[in-house]
Write a protein that holds these residues in place. Structure first.
Motif, short mmCIF file in Angstrom:
data_model
loop_
_atom_site.label_atom_id
_atom_site.label_comp_id
_atom_site.label_asym_id
_atom_site.label_seq_id
_atom_site.Cartn_x
_atom_site.Cartn_y
_atom_site.Cartn_z
N LEU A 137 5.05 -0.01 -2.94
CA LEU A 137 4.98 -0.50 -4.32
C LEU A 137 4.28 0.43 -5.30
N PRO A 138 3.29 1.23 -4.90
CA PRO A 138 2.69 2.11 -5.91
C PRO A 138 3.71 3.00 -6.62
N GLU A 139 4.62 3.60 -5.86
CA GLU A 139 5.65 4.43 -6.47
C GLU A 139 6.62 3.60 -7.30
N ASN A 148 0.80 -1.23 0.00
CA ASN A 148 0.00 0.00 0.00
C ASN A 148 0.83 1.28 0.00
N TYR A 149 2.06 1.23 0.53
CA TYR A 149 2.81 2.48 0.74
C TYR A 149 4.16 2.55 0.03
N ILE A 205 6.16 0.57 -8.70
CA ILE A 205 5.55 0.00 -9.89
C ILE A 205 5.29 1.07 -10.95
N ALA A 206 4.93 2.27 -10.51
CA ALA A 206 4.72 3.36 -11.48
C ALA A 206 6.00 3.62 -12.27
N ARG A 226 6.71 0.58 -14.61
CA ARG A 226 5.86 0.55 -15.79
C ARG A 226 6.27 1.59 -16.82
#
Length: 294
Positions: free
Chosen positions: A104-106, A101-102, A108-109, A112
């Motif tokens: 991986l979002p950054e 939640n805190y 993975i962005a 990608r």
């Protein structure tokens, strides 16, 4: 039956070119290798695919039946090769909640943007769920908040993460140095058993208290933050989890009589897992993220 793609490739090329000599040139094989592959294919099928007219091969009814299916199969094989060309392929990830939640979002962005052709599937759960999924080969890579000592897994240290105790701004414990006895007497709101955060908090903090009062266990860090903000107790989570609330002043850190509470986050994969180019690349990207972002 052991029909090979090479045999089908030879067959289709002989049909297209009309002779074993021309097929051998197109496939960069010897004429004898082409003839042997064709003979072996007919042997596997137990029938002839060509009528032999002198030195000439004329496709018969069996060959005509096989030809479109062989072409379709070879085209599908080419699609598979192109799918994984350059290390592409879907990666299945399973991360514990703090990481998923805190962090991986950054990560993975960025990944990608750099590798848009690689598909990522992400699940989020507690650390024990992650470990079980990796052991069962249900995911390619796990990202957990504490070490796993399971002999079936390869566990690699990844990021350093600080845990902080926190409370609502009007909590009587806020804004002053605290003794361990005061912390022991406070109502604690904790993550559930099986959580990597709970395991580390038990080890680094709660084990040093003469006793403690767990008034609630919750399986979600956001729920814990809201409960603490509304005065139900105090808690201890990753600084990453409460960073925004600390900046806004809706939560405050507590002054503990202890050294900083640091833990290591880990990457885990099965010891027998084949490390594809895509998986190895993602692991290396994770390691570079440590240097770049922290």
């Amino acid at each position: 039956m052991h029909i090979t793609l090479r045999q089908l490739e030879v067959f289709t090329e002989v049909v297209k070119s009309g002779s074993t000599i021309q097929a051998a040139l197109e496939l960069a094989l010897s004429q004898s290798a082409v003839s042997a592959a064709l003979t072996e294919l007919e042997s596997q099928l137990n029938l002839q695919l060509f009528d032999r007219v002198g030195k000439r091969l004329a496709i018969n009814e069996h060959g005509r039946l096989l030809y479109p299916k062989a072409v379709a199969l070879l085209e599908r094989m080419m699609e598979i090769e192109q799918l994984f060309h350059g290390g592409n392929g879907a990666l299945r990830l399973f991360a514990s909640s703090t990481i998923g939640n805190y962090i991986l979002p950054e990560l993975i962005a960025g990944y990608r943007r750099d590798y848009p052709d690689t598909s990522l599937e992400l699940q989020v759960g507690n650390s024990q769920d992650v470990v079980n999924a990796v052991i069962d080969f249900r995911v390619d890579l796990g990202l957990i908040e504490g070490p796993s000592h399971n002999p079936e897994l390869v566990t690699q240290p990844w990021l350093q993460d600080e845990l902080v105790a926190f409370a609502a701004p009007d909590n009587p414990l806020a804004g002053r140095p605290l003794a361990l006895a005061e912390l022991a007497g406070a109502p604690w709101i904790l993550r559930e058993q099986g959580s990597g955060t709970r395991e580390i908090v038990d080890y680094l903090l709660l084990a040093r208290l003469p006793s403690f009062q767990p008034v609630m266990e919750l399986g979600n860090s956001e729920a814990i933050k809201h409960a603490v903000r509304h005065g139900l107790g105090i808690s201890c989570l990753s600084r990453r989890v409460v960073a925004e609330a600390l900046a806004l002043g809706t939560l405050v850190t507590l002054d503990l009589p202890l050294p900083p509470l640091m833990r290591t986050l880990y990457l885990v994969h099965h010891r027998q897992k084949h490390l594809s180019q895509a998986l190895a690349r993602f692991q290396e990207y994770c390691r570079r993220f440590d240097v770049r972002a922290r």
